[in-house]
Write an enzyme that holds these catalytic residues in place. Sequence first.
Site, PDB file in Angstrom:
ATOM      1  N   ASN A   1       0.817  -1.201   0.000  1.00 32.47           N
ATOM      2  CA  ASN A   1       0.000   0.000   0.000  1.00 32.47           C
ATOM      3  C   ASN A   1       0.864   1.271   0.000  1.00 32.47           C
ATOM      4  O   ASN A   1       0.949   1.970  -1.012  1.00 32.47           O
ATOM      5  CB  ASN A   1      -0.933  -0.028   1.213  1.00 32.47           C
ATOM      6  CG  ASN A   1      -1.973   1.064   1.157  1.00 32.47           C
ATOM      7  OD1 ASN A   1      -1.918   1.935   0.308  1.00 32.47           O
ATOM      8  ND2 ASN A   1      -2.915   1.021   2.062  1.00 32.47           N
ATOM      9  N   ASP A   2       1.515   1.535   1.116  1.00 34.50           N
ATOM     10  CA  ASP A   2       2.255   2.795   1.230  1.00 34.50           C
ATOM     11  C   ASP A   2       3.348   2.946   0.171  1.00 34.50           C
ATOM     12  O   ASP A   2       3.610   4.047  -0.301  1.00 34.50           O
ATOM     13  CB  ASP A   2       2.883   2.909   2.619  1.00 34.50           C
ATOM     14  CG  ASP A   2       1.821   3.134   3.694  1.00 34.50           C
ATOM     15  OD1 ASP A   2       0.707   3.539   3.327  1.00 34.50           O
ATOM     16  OD2 ASP A   2       2.121   2.912   4.871  1.00 34.50           O
TER      17      ASP A   2
END
Lengths: 104, 467
Positions: free
Chosen positions: B394-395
Amino acid sequence: MTETLMISIYVFVLAAFVGFEVISKVPPLLHTPLMSGSNAISGITVVGSLIAAGEGHGGLSVILGMIAVIFAMINVVGGFMVTDRMLGMFKQDTSKPKQIKKAE
Amino acid sequence: MKELIYLAYLVSAVLFIMGLKLLSSPKTARRGNLLGALGMLIAIVVTLLDKAIIDFTFILIGLIVGGGIGLLLAKRVQMTAMPQMVGLLNGFGGGASTLVAFAEYMRLSGDASLTVWTGANVSYDVLATLVLSLLIGTVTFTGSLIAFAKLQGIMRGAPILYTMQKQINAAMLLGAIVLGVLFVLDPSLWLFLIIIIAIAAILGVTSVIPIGGADMPVVISLLNSYSGLAAAMTGFVLSNNALIITGTLVGASGFILTSIMCKAMNRSLGNVLFAGVGVDYTAGATTATEQRTVVRYTPEDAAFMLENAQSVIIVPGYGLAVAQAQHVLQELASLLISRGATVRYAIHPVAGRMPGHMNVLLAEANVPYDLLLEMDQINDDFQNTDVALIIGANDVVNPAARTKKESPLYGMPILNVDYARTTMVVKRSLNPGFAGEDNDLFYEKKTMMVFGDAKSVVTNLVQVLKK
């Protein structure tokens, strides 16, 4: 400042340079094995602990030495073996080497 | 005899350096590790020949017990559990340094009861490095145990914070240093050493608890560096160059990895060294409640897309490892390759729980290492790629890192997945990642969101493609 200390500092500084040179060439692919492998060699403290454990007098310091030998040996044996296990898993692609080259 | 022993130590130091040098390629790495082990064997055998050793009973017990535990740990550990294993081993290394330094103090004091200092003139530098060895060794020991507990799930992974945390830590460190100086001036003050050890033990705990689970790569590499420094300091105490060289090598290695991890997470090294890791992050953890819509796709749609793709880049994240989906992912990749597509993996430096962890997990699933590409090698290729398949990450793919100045991610190097023609995201929910930043990528038109556990989704994809 004693002469031994001077020599030790020389060794320390030179080893730091060698360390940076050698280790900065390790690719990110191998950073985990690098860490567990270098960790294993930090178990070199085992050398000091063997001497402490083998003194044969002054009960407590011998016991401390023995615990130190245990700790250091866990570090050494565990570190080298697990690194070997990991490195054994890294395999090169032999099936389609050409296709990969083209893609790059 | 003494000269021979020193020369043998030199040989083992050289073997360690050569071993590390061979780690620069996966082809020679295994041999390098064996050279390191050989160096260690030489060092141990030579030490056993040392005249200072007069009784082998306790040595044998130590060698057998320690070696046995190490052997068992190395055989049993799962590859996903590698970070806590390395953390634990770090701790043992640090603990050994503390014990050796204290045993050496007892020897120097000349009196086993410690009540009388009958030691001859011990120079200041030996005493000073003795204090450092105890301090660093103990911080490494307790810090590593906390890191282990967090990663193993014994302790909650979330950061534990309280007011004035940094200041209290700094005060404790200062207190330990002041006591250390007093001890150096009067080495009969053995009680000070005990207090220093106690402070260091607390400091190890309080400097690791504020660090969240996702920041662990930094902690693990930092502790790695400390365990090396502790060994080097013990080397100063014992005037043993083999320990100094080896400890310094490890210290340098940990330091380099720490700075790589810091760069990859957009943090300064100072920030980490003063135990501020993760603190800013939790402050930014907002709930993403914006009313935006994503397009939900089924695995069938996704499989159709992959079937027609000429080139695919897979971006694995820790969610993949947690779901143990790396094996079935490899099956998917070879299926696509057999259909003539180019499939490669893009590995972000902080994918996983320690530096390079994702590479090991994929290697375990028999993914050939030449398909694993680093961020810098592959980032310019996304624009020519049909599908970027993001699994459990995600990040590291959040475009906010490029554009949103107020985001905690801003400035962090990310994988340019949004430049690919299609982005396919396999994720369990829309929840933001550790940084607490909503990911704009999910709402883009060309993004296909496939919700579900990584393993079941990928298994599904494989089944559909096989038909």
